[in-house]
Write an enzyme that holds these catalytic residues in place. Structure first.
Site: not given
Ligand code: HPA
Length: 273
Positions: A31, A84, A114, A212-213
Site C-alpha cells: 500500500s 488483498h 503498511a 490486512m495483507s
Molecule cells: N489496521 C489494519 N491495517 C492497517 C492499519 C491498521 O491500523 N494501518 C495500516 N494498515
C-alpha cells in the site's frame, strides 16, 4: 497435475518468454509503497492485466504491475502493488503471484506492507521486521487439493520469517543508519480498521502490528519453499493506541514520506543477498 498448476505455469512461461532477466529475488511493494524503488536498471514492465490469469487490482493507491530489472547489480522481480483479501479475491488468487515467482526461479521474497502499531514502543514511520504472524483471515491459500509439485500437504511455519534474512536485514539497516525494530504481525480480513477492543485483544494475544495483507503470501511462499523477509512500515498507531484518525489517506501520506528510506533499506538488503 492440478488445473491451478497449469495456470501458474502459463503465467510463468508468458513472462519468461518476454524477458531476458532471470531474478532470484522477488520484492512486493505494498500500500502506497509501490513506487518506492523508482526505476530499475534494464526495467521491463508487465501490467497485471497482460499476464495470463493474474488477479486484477481494484483499490486506489495500489498500482498493479510486475517489473523485472536490475537493483544493486542483482536481477530482481518487483511487484508494484498487491491484491488483498478485502478486495474480494480468494486466497488462491492471493497466492497466485507468489507461486508464479516460484515457477520463474525466485528463491527469496521480500514483502513490505503498511501496518498499524499495537506495541507502544513503536512510532509512526518506524520500519519493523516481522518475526512471526497470527492469521485472523478466515481462509487459507493451501485449502483444497494440494499442489504437490509446489509443496507438502502439511507444511510447517516454524522460522517462516527467516532468521538468517532478519539478521542480514538488521546489518543492512545499520549500514545505512536506519532503525529496524522487530515484532509479531496479526492479519485481519479488513477492510475496516479495528475497534479499540479488538486491538486490546490482539495485544494480549501477542501481536505488535496489525494489517490486512502479507500473511496469505507468506503461507503460499513457505509452502513452496521460498525464503521470506517481511517489513512493515508503521503508518499509524492502531485503534485506541494513539490519537490517530485512522484513515487510508493518512496511511498513504506516511508511506509517501517514508518511501525514500524504505528504498534505501531495500537496496541495502538486496545488496547483501
Ligand atoms: N489496521 C489494519 N491495517 C492497517 C492499519 C491498521 O491500523 N494501518 C495500516 N494498515
Amino acid at each position: 497435475m492440478t488445473r491451478e498448476l497449469k495456470k501458474l505455469q502459463k503465467a510463468a512461461r508468458f513472462l519468461q518468454k518476454r524477458t531476458t532477466i532471470s531474478p532470484k529475488i522477488g520484492l512486493v511493494l505494498g500500500s502506497g509503497l509501490s513506487d518506492a524503488l523508482g526505476k530499475l536498471e534494464r526495467e521491463e514492465r508487465f501490467p497485471w492485466e497482460r499476464i495470463p490469469y493474474f488477479p486484477q487490482p481494484t483499490v486506489v493507491g495500489h498500482a498493479g504491475e510486475w517489473v523485472l530489472g536490475i537493483l544493486e547489480k542483482k536481477p530482481v522481480l518487483v511487484s508494484r502493488g498487491r491484491v488483498h483479501f478485502y478486495e474480494g479475491y480468494s486466497m488462491s488468487e492471493l497466492a497466485f503471484p507468489i507461486r508464479v515467482m516460484k515457477l520463474m526461479g525466485i528463491e527469496r521474497v521480500i514483502l513490505t506492507n503498511a501496518a498499524g502499531a499495537i506495541n507502544k514502543d513503536f512510532s509512526v514511520g518506524d520500519f519493523v521486521l516481522i518475526r512471526d504472524h497470527i492469521n485472523l483471515i478466515p481462509d487459507n491459500p493451501l485449502r483444497g487439493e494440494n499442489i504437490s509439485e509446489l509443496g507438502p500437504r502439511f507444511p510447517n511455519l516454524l522460522d517462516a520469517y527467516s532468521a538468517r534474512l532478519r539478521a542480514l536485514a538488521k546489518e543492512a539497516a545499520q549500514g545505512v543508519g536506519l532503525d529496524l525494530k522487530e515484532g509479531v504481525y496479526i492479519a485481519t480480513p479488513g477492510p475496516m480498521y479495528e475497534t479499540p477492543a479488538e486491538i486490546e485483544a490482539y495485544r494480549r494475544l501477542g501481536a505488535d502490528l496489525v494489517g490486512m495483507s502479507t500473511v496469505p503470501e507468506v503461507i503460499a511462499a513457505r509452502h513452496c519453499g521460498l525464503e521470506v523477509l517481511a517489513i512493515s512500515l508503521v503508518t499509524n498507531m492502531a485503534a485506541g493506541i494513539g490519537t490517530d484518525k485512522l484513515t487510508h489517506e493518512e496511511v498513504l501520506e506516511i508511506t509517501k514520506r517514508r518511501a525514500g528510506d524504505l528504498a534505501k533499506l531495500l537496496r541495502a538488503i538486496v545488496a547483501k543477498l
